[in-house]
Design an enzyme around this catalytic site. Structure first.
Site, PDB file in Angstrom:
ATOM      1  N   HIS A 140       0.968  -1.132  -0.074  1.00 53.22           N
ATOM      2  CA  HIS A 140      -0.283  -0.004   0.232  1.00 53.22           C
ATOM      3  C   HIS A 140       0.858   1.189   0.119  1.00 53.22           C
ATOM      4  O   HIS A 140       2.144   0.979  -0.005  1.00 53.22           O
ATOM      5  CB  HIS A 140      -0.974   0.107   1.153  1.00 53.22           C
ATOM      6  CG  HIS A 140      -0.245  -0.216   2.628  1.00 53.22           C
ATOM      7  ND1 HIS A 140       0.557   0.755   2.979  1.00 53.22           N
ATOM      8  CD2 HIS A 140      -0.409  -1.162   3.433  1.00 53.22           C
ATOM      9  CE1 HIS A 140       0.927   0.294   4.201  1.00 53.22           C
ATOM     10  NE2 HIS A 140       0.323  -0.812   4.510  1.00 53.22           N
ATOM     11  N   HIS A 146       4.045   1.456   2.529  1.00 56.00           N
ATOM     12  CA  HIS A 146       5.173   0.722   2.034  1.00 56.00           C
ATOM     13  C   HIS A 146       5.868   1.540   0.964  1.00 56.00           C
ATOM     14  O   HIS A 146       7.205   1.549   1.204  1.00 56.00           O
ATOM     15  CB  HIS A 146       4.741  -0.617   1.437  1.00 56.00           C
ATOM     16  CG  HIS A 146       4.145  -1.626   2.618  1.00 56.00           C
ATOM     17  ND1 HIS A 146       2.926  -2.240   2.181  1.00 56.00           N
ATOM     18  CD2 HIS A 146       4.485  -2.106   3.826  1.00 56.00           C
ATOM     19  CE1 HIS A 146       2.263  -2.771   3.094  1.00 56.00           C
ATOM     20  NE2 HIS A 146       3.480  -2.754   3.920  1.00 56.00           N
ATOM     21  N   CYS A 169       1.564  -9.816  20.920  1.00 51.95           N
ATOM     22  CA  CYS A 169       0.708  -9.048  19.971  1.00 51.95           C
ATOM     23  C   CYS A 169       1.178  -9.544  18.419  1.00 51.95           C
ATOM     24  O   CYS A 169       2.326  -9.663  18.182  1.00 51.95           O
ATOM     25  CB  CYS A 169       0.659  -7.563  20.115  1.00 51.95           C
ATOM     26  SG  CYS A 169       0.004  -6.946  18.603  1.00 51.95           S
ATOM     27  N   CYS A 197       2.448  -7.036  16.007  1.00 55.15           N
ATOM     28  CA  CYS A 197       3.814  -6.395  16.262  1.00 55.15           C
ATOM     29  C   CYS A 197       4.765  -7.671  16.002  1.00 55.15           C
ATOM     30  O   CYS A 197       5.997  -7.435  16.087  1.00 55.15           O
ATOM     31  CB  CYS A 197       4.063  -5.872  17.642  1.00 55.15           C
ATOM     32  SG  CYS A 197       2.877  -4.439  18.357  1.00 55.15           S
ATOM     33  N   CYS A 231      -3.027  -3.449  22.357  1.00 54.17           N
ATOM     34  CA  CYS A 231      -1.977  -2.863  21.910  1.00 54.17           C
ATOM     35  C   CYS A 231      -2.085  -1.519  21.315  1.00 54.17           C
ATOM     36  O   CYS A 231      -2.988  -1.466  20.594  1.00 54.17           O
ATOM     37  CB  CYS A 231      -1.409  -3.836  20.772  1.00 54.17           C
ATOM     38  SG  CYS A 231      -0.069  -3.139  19.667  1.00 54.17           S
ATOM     39  N   HIS A 235      -1.949  -1.689  17.320  1.00 49.58           N
ATOM     40  CA  HIS A 235      -2.863  -2.315  16.539  1.00 49.58           C
ATOM     41  C   HIS A 235      -4.325  -2.401  17.258  1.00 49.58           C
ATOM     42  O   HIS A 235      -5.254  -2.888  16.582  1.00 49.58           O
ATOM     43  CB  HIS A 235      -2.233  -3.997  16.549  1.00 49.58           C
ATOM     44  CG  HIS A 235      -0.960  -3.969  15.713  1.00 49.58           C
ATOM     45  ND1 HIS A 235       0.323  -3.866  16.185  1.00 49.58           N
ATOM     46  CD2 HIS A 235      -0.709  -3.851  14.385  1.00 49.58           C
ATOM     47  CE1 HIS A 235       1.051  -3.872  15.297  1.00 49.58           C
ATOM     48  NE2 HIS A 235       0.597  -3.820  14.001  1.00 49.58           N
ATOM     49  N   LYS A 248      -5.654   7.088   9.617  1.00 49.03           N
ATOM     50  CA  LYS A 248      -4.836   5.916   9.200  1.00 49.03           C
ATOM     51  C   LYS A 248      -5.267   4.894   8.376  1.00 49.03           C
ATOM     52  O   LYS A 248      -6.698   4.828   8.071  1.00 49.03           O
ATOM     53  CB  LYS A 248      -4.955   5.304  10.868  1.00 49.03           C
ATOM     54  CG  LYS A 248      -3.323   4.501  10.954  1.00 49.03           C
ATOM     55  CD  LYS A 248      -3.445   4.123  12.535  1.00 49.03           C
ATOM     56  CE  LYS A 248      -2.209   3.150  12.446  1.00 49.03           C
ATOM     57  NZ  LYS A 248      -1.854   2.558  13.721  1.00 49.03           N
ATOM     58  N   LYS A 284      -7.528  -1.983   6.786  1.00 45.22           N
ATOM     59  CA  LYS A 284      -8.401  -2.904   6.101  1.00 45.22           C
ATOM     60  C   LYS A 284      -9.797  -2.503   6.475  1.00 45.22           C
ATOM     61  O   LYS A 284     -10.818  -2.399   5.448  1.00 45.22           O
ATOM     62  CB  LYS A 284      -8.299  -4.160   6.276  1.00 45.22           C
ATOM     63  CG  LYS A 284      -6.867  -4.718   5.251  1.00 45.22           C
ATOM     64  CD  LYS A 284      -6.425  -6.130   5.270  1.00 45.22           C
ATOM     65  CE  LYS A 284      -5.234  -6.494   4.620  1.00 45.22           C
ATOM     66  NZ  LYS A 284      -4.714  -7.457   5.313  1.00 45.22           N
TER      67      LYS A 284
HETATM   68  N1  MSP Z   1       8.409  -6.787   8.631  1.00 47.39           N
HETATM   69  C1  MSP Z   1       8.555  -5.572   9.395  1.00 47.39           C
HETATM   70  C2  MSP Z   1      10.027  -5.042   9.124  1.00 47.39           C
HETATM   71  C3  MSP Z   1      10.889  -5.924   9.538  1.00 47.39           C
HETATM   72  S1  MSP Z   1      12.684  -4.963   8.932  1.00 47.39           S
HETATM   73  C4  MSP Z   1      13.929  -5.879   9.375  1.00 47.39           C
HETATM   74  C5  MSP Z   1       7.379  -4.536   9.082  1.00 47.39           C
HETATM   75  N2  MSP Z   1       6.815  -4.749   8.247  1.00 47.39           N
HETATM   76  S2  MSP Z   1       5.418  -3.866   7.664  1.00 47.39           S
HETATM   77  O1  MSP Z   1       5.236  -4.292   6.401  1.00 47.39           O
HETATM   78  O2  MSP Z   1       4.681  -3.774   8.520  1.00 47.39           O
HETATM   79  O3  MSP Z   1       5.946  -2.431   7.414  1.00 47.39           O
HETATM   80  C6  MSP Z   1       7.270  -2.046   6.524  1.00 47.39           C
HETATM   81  C7  MSP Z   1       7.639  -0.831   6.626  1.00 47.39           C
HETATM   82  O4  MSP Z   1       6.697  -0.011   6.025  1.00 47.39           O
HETATM   83  C8  MSP Z   1       7.917  -0.281   8.166  1.00 47.39           C
HETATM   84  O5  MSP Z   1       9.214   0.546   7.953  1.00 47.39           O
HETATM   85  C9  MSP Z   1       6.535   0.561   8.398  1.00 47.39           C
HETATM   86  O6  MSP Z   1       6.939   1.676   9.084  1.00 47.39           O
HETATM   87  C10 MSP Z   1       6.319   1.159   7.109  1.00 47.39           C
HETATM   88  N3  MSP Z   1       4.886   1.709   6.924  1.00 47.39           N
HETATM   89  C11 MSP Z   1       3.831   0.548   7.167  1.00 47.39           C
HETATM   90  N4  MSP Z   1       2.858   1.386   7.082  1.00 47.39           N
HETATM   91  C12 MSP Z   1       3.033   2.757   6.971  1.00 47.39           C
HETATM   92  C13 MSP Z   1       2.367   4.060   6.581  1.00 47.39           C
HETATM   93  N5  MSP Z   1       0.907   4.021   6.726  1.00 47.39           N
HETATM   94  N6  MSP Z   1       3.093   5.091   6.470  1.00 47.39           N
HETATM   95  C14 MSP Z   1       4.627   5.040   6.320  1.00 47.39           C
HETATM   96  N7  MSP Z   1       5.206   3.697   6.618  1.00 47.39           N
HETATM   97  C15 MSP Z   1       4.567   2.673   6.961  1.00 47.39           C
HETATM   98  O7  MSP Z   1       7.324  -3.518   9.825  1.00 47.39           O
END
Ligand code: MSP
Length: 522
Positions: free
Chosen positions: A19, A22, A127, A130, A145, A148, A299, A302
Site C-alpha cells: 500500500h 510501504h 501481539c 507487532c 496494543c 494495533h 490511518k 483494511k
Molecule cells: N516486517 C517488518 C519490518 C522488518 S525490518 C527488518 C514490518 N513490516 S511492515 O510491512 O509492517 O512495514 C514495513 C515498513 O513500512 C515499515 O518500516 C513501516 O513503518 C512502513 N509502513 C507501514 N505502513 C506505513 C504507513 N502508513 N506510512 C509509512 N510507513 C509505513 O514492520
C-alpha cells in the site's frame, strides 16, 4: 567522494499487498540511493520481504493455501509495485530464501555459543500485529496494543532468550556518543527511555505456536523469533556468513543507513544493535525513521477500506510514469514527521511544482530560443559563473546535498522548487521578450542561456525524485543523460546546441481534475 554507500529499507510483511505506506518508504529510500549514486559509484540498495511468522501462517490458513503460496503470491505484488514506482534496488531479499535461512541459523548458533542465548520458561502478552511480546505498562487503559488496537494473547512457553540486558549500557553509550545514529534526533529520548526498562527478549517460539519460521539449530521443537530472522536480512543479503563472509559484505558493511518507519525503531536501535554487538560486527551509521502516511488524514486500515495501492493512484490520474507520485510522496512530510495523501493535494502540488513552475520554465525558454535564435546557442551567449543565478544554482546544489546528508528529503525537494521559483522570477524581471522587441538580442540570448543552464542544474537535482522528467529535461537541452553532481559546473551547455521546435514538449502535463473525478465516479 564517498567510496561506498549501503542503504537498506524495512522488509515488508507479505500477509497483505503493498500500500502507499510501504511505497512511501521505498520511494524515500530510492530517492536517497539515486542521489548517492550521483556522488559515488558504489551505492547499494537492499529491500525485501519478511515472510515468516504467525501473521502469515494465520492469513494463509484462512485462505486455505500454504504459507509459501501466500508469500509467493504477495511477493510478486511487491515486486510489481516497486517496478511501477521505478525503485532501483540492487537486491530484493526474501526471508524464505535458502541462503538467508542457512545464515540465520548460523547467527543463532553463534549467539548461543557466545552465551548470549539461554532457555527460560515465560508467560507474556504477545501481539501478533507487532510479532512481539508487549510490556503490560505499554498497553492502552483497555489492555490493548497501542499500535494495533488488539488484545494481546497471554502465552506461556519455554523459549530461548537473548541477554539484551547485558548490552543495555553499551547501547545507551553508543546512542549518546553518536548524534547521527538515530535520525531525527527527536526520537533519541524515546529510545533511551525504552532502553531503561528493557528486559531479556524471547528469541524463539514453540513450533506448536508458530510453525512457519526457521528452525532453531539442533532443536526442531522451536522456531526462531521472526524479528531475529528479519533483522538479519541486512547482513545475510550481502553475503554475511559467520565463518567466511563474502568480499561484498566486507566492502558494504557497516550499513550507512537503515530506512525504516517510526513504529519499528526499537527493533533497529536496540535489538539489532545488541545482536551486532554479540556477533562482533560494526554498527550501522544511521537509523533513519520516517513518519507515517495517512489517507485523507485517517490511518490506513483494511476495516476502513482506505488502503490504497500506489498503482491505483497512477491509474486514477492516467500517469504512465511514477515521477509525480514519487515527487509528491517525497515532499509529503518534512523529516520524520507524518504526512498525508489526498487526491486534491496531490494534484495541486504536482501541478504547481512540476507543471507550472519547472515544466513551464523550460517550455517557454526553449520556445523563445527557437523563436529568436533558431534554437541555437552561439559562443557569445554563454554567461559567466558569477551571475546571481549561477551562484544560486551552485549554492542550491550544495543545499540539496546537505539536506540529503541530514535525510531531509522533503526539504531537498523544496530547495529545488524554490530555486526554480527564483529563476521564474528572473525571467519575469528580465523579460527577454521585451529585450527581443527592443532588439537587444545579445542581452536576450544571455538571459535564455542563464535559464537553460539553471534548468540543467534543476534536472540533476530533480533526478532522484523524478528520473523520467529529469531525463526529458536533459534530452530537450540536447545533453546526454548524465546526472552525476560533477557535471554541475556553470557553462555545461555548449555552443552549437540546437533545439528544434518539434522537439519541445511539456515535461509534465497538468493533472486534469475533471478527468480524475469522472474516472472515480465511473
Ligand atoms: N516486517 C517488518 C519490518 C522488518 S525490518 C527488518 C514490518 N513490516 S511492515 O510491512 O509492517 O512495514 C514495513 C515498513 O513500512 C515499515 O518500516 C513501516 O513503518 C512502513 N509502513 C507501514 N505502513 C506505513 C504507513 N502508513 N506510512 C509509512 N510507513 C509505513 O514492520
Amino acid at each position: 567522494m564517498q567510496d561506498k554507500y549501503y542503504l537498506t529499507t524495512a522488509i515488508d510483511y507479505v500477509n497483505g499487498v503493498p500500500h502507499i505506506g510501504h511505497a512511501y518508504e521505498k520511494i524515500l529510500a530510492d530517492i536517497i540511493i539515486r542521489h548517492k549514486r550521483q556522488l559515488t559509484d558504489n551505492a547499494y540498495m537492499l529491500t525485501g520481504t519478511d515472510e515468516h511468522g504467525i501473521k502469515i501462517q494465520k492469513t494463509a490458513a484462512k485462505r486455505g493455501i500454504t504459507p509459501k503460496q501466500l508469500c509467493d503470491e504477495n511477493f510478486s505484488q511487491f515486486e510489481k509495485a516497486w517496478k511501477t514506482l521505478e525503485i532501483s534496488y540492487d537486491k530484493i531479499i526474501r526471508t524464505t530464501d535458502e541462503q538467508h535461512k542457512k545464515v540465520v541459523k548460523q547467527i543463532f548458533k553463534k549467539l548461543l555459543l557466545n552465551g548470549d542465548i539461554y532457555k527460560h520458561s515465560y508467560t507474556g502478552l504477545y501481539c501478533s500485529g507487532c510479532e512481539s511480546f508487549l510490556n503490560p505498562k505499554d498497553l492502552t487503559p483497555d489492555g490493548l496494543c497501542p499500535d494495533h488496537q488488539k488484545k494481546p494473547e497471554e502465552v506461556t512457553e519455554e523459549n530461548y532468550f537473548f541477554r539484551l540486558t547485558k548490552y543495555k549500557d553499551k547501547i545507551a553509550d553508543y546512542i549518546k556518543s553518536h548524534p547521527d545514529f538515530i535520525v531525527p534526533s527527536i526520537r533519541v529520548n524515546e529510545i533511551l527511555n525504552q532502553l531503561e526498562n528493557i528486559e531479556d527478549i524471547s528469541v524463539s517460539r514453540t513450533r506448536e505456536s508458530v510453525e512457519w519460521g526457521i528452525e532453531v539449530p539442533d532443536d526442531p521443537s522451536q522456531t526462531i523469533y521472526v524479528w531475529i530472522d528479519a533483522l538479519s536480512n541486512y547482513i545475510t543479503a550481502i553475503g554475511y556468513d559467520t565463518e567466511n563472509p563474502s568480499d561484498k559484505f566486507k566492502t558494504l558493511w557497516p550499513c550507512d543507513v537503515h530506512v525504516i518507519g517510526k513504529d519499528i525503531i526499537k527493533f533497529h536501535s536496540i535489538y539489532w544493535i545488541a545482536i551486532l554487538m554479540s556477533l562482533g560486527l560494526e554498527l550501522p551509521k544511521t537509523i533513519f525513521a520516517h513518519g507515517w502516511i495517512t489517507i485523507d488524514r485517517s490511518k490506513m486500515s483494511k476495516s476502513l477500506g482506505n488502503v490504497i495501492a500506489p498503482k491505483d493512484i497512477l491509474d486514477e490520474f492516467h500517469l504512465e510514469k511514477p515521477d509525480a507520485f514519487r515527487y509528491y510522496m517525497a515532499s509529503a512530510a518534512l523529516i520524520g514527521k507524518d504526512g498525508n495523501y489526498s487526491d486534491e493535494s496531490f494534484k495541486e502540488k504536482v501541478n504547481a511544482d512540476l507543471a507550472n513552475n519547472i515544466g513551464n520554465l523550460l517550455n517557454r525558454t526553449l520556445n523563445m530560443l527557437v523563436k529568436y535564435f533558431n534554437g541555437e546557442i552561439k559562443p557569445e551567449f554563454i554567461t559567466t559563473p558569477d551571475s546571481n543565478i549561477a551562484v544560486l544554482a551552485n549554492n542550491t546544489s550544495k543545499t540539496v546535498i546537505d539536506c540529503f546528508n541530514k535525510f531531509e528529503i522533503g526539504e531537498a525537494a523544496n530547495a529545488v522548487v524554490s530555486f526554480a521559483d527564483t529563476v521564474n522570477k528572473y525571467v519575469t524581471d528580465t523579460a527577454p521578450w521585451s529585450l527581443a522587441k527592443e532588439n537587444k538580442m545579445l542581452e536576450c540570448a544571455k538571459v535564455l542561456y542563464t535559464v537553460l543552464e539553471a534548468m540543467r542544474y534543476i534536472a540533476v537535482m530533480l533526478y532522484p525524485f523524478c528520473p523520467n522528467i529529469a531525463g526529458d529535461i536533459l534530452s530537450q537541452l540536447n545533453i546526454k543523460p548524465d546526472f552525476k553532481y560533477n557535471t554541475l559546473k556553470w557553462g555545461g551547455i555548449s555552443q552549437g546546441m540546437l533545439i528544434k521546435k518539434e522537439n519541445i514538449k511539456p515535461v509534465f502535463v497538468r493533472l486534469d481534475s475533471e478527468l480524475a473525478l469522472d474516472k472515480k465516479k465511473g
